[in-house]
Design a protein around this motif. Structure first.
Motif, short mmCIF file in Angstrom:
data_model
loop_
_atom_site.label_atom_id
_atom_site.label_comp_id
_atom_site.label_asym_id
_atom_site.label_seq_id
_atom_site.Cartn_x
_atom_site.Cartn_y
_atom_site.Cartn_z
N VAL A 176 -1.05 -3.04 22.58
CA VAL A 176 -1.80 -4.02 23.38
C VAL A 176 -2.37 -5.10 22.46
N GLY A 177 -2.74 -6.21 23.08
CA GLY A 177 -3.38 -7.29 22.35
C GLY A 177 -4.87 -7.31 22.58
N GLY A 178 -5.51 -8.40 22.19
CA GLY A 178 -6.95 -8.49 22.38
C GLY A 178 -7.45 -9.89 22.09
N ILE A 179 -8.75 -10.08 22.29
CA ILE A 179 -9.40 -11.36 22.02
C ILE A 179 -10.57 -11.11 21.07
N VAL A 180 -10.66 -11.95 20.04
CA VAL A 180 -11.73 -11.85 19.05
C VAL A 180 -12.50 -13.17 19.02
N GLU A 181 -13.81 -13.07 19.04
CA GLU A 181 -14.66 -14.26 19.00
C GLU A 181 -15.37 -14.35 17.66
N CYS A 182 -15.47 -15.57 17.14
CA CYS A 182 -16.17 -15.80 15.88
C CYS A 182 -17.29 -16.81 16.09
N VAL A 183 -18.47 -16.51 15.57
CA VAL A 183 -19.62 -17.40 15.67
C VAL A 183 -20.15 -17.67 14.25
N ALA A 266 -6.56 -15.37 20.46
CA ALA A 266 -5.77 -14.39 21.21
C ALA A 266 -4.84 -13.68 20.24
N VAL A 267 -4.88 -12.36 20.25
CA VAL A 267 -4.04 -11.54 19.38
C VAL A 267 -2.99 -10.84 20.23
N LYS A 268 -1.73 -11.04 19.92
CA LYS A 268 -0.66 -10.46 20.74
C LYS A 268 -0.55 -8.95 20.50
N PRO A 269 0.13 -8.24 21.39
CA PRO A 269 0.39 -6.82 21.14
C PRO A 269 1.27 -6.64 19.91
N THR A 270 1.10 -5.55 19.22
CA THR A 270 1.95 -5.24 18.08
C THR A 270 3.40 -5.18 18.53
N SER A 271 4.29 -5.88 17.81
CA SER A 271 5.70 -5.88 18.21
C SER A 271 6.34 -4.51 17.97
N LYS A 293 10.33 3.33 14.62
CA LYS A 293 9.71 4.47 13.93
C LYS A 293 8.77 3.93 12.86
N GLY A 294 8.02 4.83 12.27
CA GLY A 294 7.13 4.41 11.19
C GLY A 294 5.68 4.39 11.62
N ARG A 295 4.83 3.80 10.76
CA ARG A 295 3.38 3.82 10.97
C ARG A 295 2.91 2.39 11.27
N HIS A 296 2.38 2.21 12.48
CA HIS A 296 2.02 0.87 12.92
C HIS A 296 0.71 0.90 13.71
N ASP A 297 0.05 -0.26 13.76
CA ASP A 297 -1.15 -0.40 14.57
C ASP A 297 -0.76 -0.45 16.05
N LEU A 298 -1.50 0.29 16.88
CA LEU A 298 -1.31 0.20 18.32
C LEU A 298 -1.95 -1.08 18.85
N CYS A 299 -3.02 -1.51 18.19
CA CYS A 299 -3.73 -2.74 18.57
C CYS A 299 -4.18 -3.45 17.30
N ILE A 300 -3.46 -4.50 16.93
CA ILE A 300 -3.79 -5.26 15.73
C ILE A 300 -5.18 -5.86 15.81
N ALA A 301 -5.59 -6.22 17.04
CA ALA A 301 -6.87 -6.90 17.23
C ALA A 301 -8.05 -6.11 16.68
#
Length: 331
Positions: A176-183, A266-271, A293-301
């Protein structure tokens, strides 16, 4: 290509499964207190191991190779190395035949004629965000204690509750992706230039160096397109430039106005999703099904906030040096 900045100039190098990744930074004022321990809090925030992140674990210790003497920056370029010790390159042999949809595998092969290091994504890997975080630690020191840069995860998988969004992804066995806010608070009025070197364009340039970023908005962002002028305009309340609202996100005409700088990405889902996909088998020439296969993030965000802080700090430190608000010697 691999460099960013005009005075505070950052150059990144390395590959995910090579001997190391690293960063060389030029234009750093002399006299800044700097030790290996200064990097550890932000590097710890970026580390894998939490739920939803890759199980690949590295020490991520920064080895300062130049530009620091007696725990102070010398004014010379600083080179920092991070060793890669926990690699499983055999996981990526199959990907030579099946370039991952949504990943740089296919375009990298075409651009570099098949000579690229494909293991773990090579030079395109999120592993290189270590370099950005390290540069960000130094950039934050240039900004000084009066300027704070803070990013937070505000959405995962379309849900404002990050934990629920992640649980839904785990249940679906998909990324899945996500949204990150910076202030950013405490910025002076006047950073940035009209047009090509505006605060927005410079930060956006740096932000898109983070793998998986697909969009950015400042202040009200895209919601501004649905507002009336009287709604969007930020009334100026006093001579300091303080405004009643902050729909502009702290930037007007490409220049900081003294209010908090606010932007979201906006951060896209891990490919590299565990779900079965279809893609071209470049060996057979046929579209076939495969799974990564392998070791990957489910959510990069989940690991983006500290990286987002770093690139924002890099861009703003460069502006501070250009405006001569920070000198060649740290005070």
């Amino acid at each position: 290509m691999n460099s960013f900045g005009r005075l505070f100039r950052v150059n990144v190098f390395g590959e995910s499964h090579g001997a190391s990744v690293g960063v060389n930074i030029d234009g750093i004022p002399a006299g800044i207190p700097l030790t290996q321990e200064d990097f550890l809090p932000d590097l710890e925030r970026r580390k894998a191991g939490a739920k939803g992140t890759t199980p690949r674990k590295e020490e991520d210790l920064p080895y300062i190779k130049s530009g620091v003497f007696n725990d102070r920056t010398t004014g010379a370029p600083i080179t920092i190395l991070f060793e890669n010790n926990n690699t499983r390159s055999t996981d990526y042999e199959k990907l030579r035949e099946f370039p991952r949809p949504g990943h740089a595998d296919f375009v990298a092969t075409h651009k570099f004629g098949g000579f690229e290091d494909y293991r773990g994504g090579g030079h395109f890997s999120g592993r290189l965000t270590l370099n950005l975080v390290a540069a960000g630690v130094i950039a934050k020191k240039i900004l000084g204690p009066g300027i704070s840069v803070k990013a937070t995860l505000v959405e995962v998988g379309g849900l404002p509750d990050a934990e629920k969004g992640l649980e839904a992804a785990i249940a679906a066995k998909d990324s899945v992706g996500g949204i990150v806010e910076c202030v950013v608070e405490g910025l002076p009025i006047g950073l940035g230039e009209p047009f090509f070197d505006s605060v927005e364009s410079t930060i956006a340039h740096a932000v898109f160096s983070i793998p998986a970023i697909k969009g950015i908005e400042f202040g009200a962002g895209f919601a501004a397109a649905r507002m009336k002028g009287i709604e969007h305009n930020d009334a100026i309340l006093d001579a300091s430039g303080k405004t009643a609202t902050n729909h502009a996100g702290g930037v007007v005409g490409g220049i900081t106005n003294g209010n908090p700088l606010v932007f979201r990405v906006a951060v896209k889902p891990t490919s590299s999703t565990p779900k079965e996909q279809h893609t071209l088998n470049i060996k057979s020439g046929e579209v076939e099904s495969f799974s990564v296969k392998g070791r990957h993030d489910l959510c990069i965000a989940l690991r983006v906030p500290v990286v987002l802080e770093a690139v924002a700090a890099m861009a703003l430190a460069d502006f501070m040096l250009l405006e001569q608000r920070s000198g060649r010697v740290f005070k």
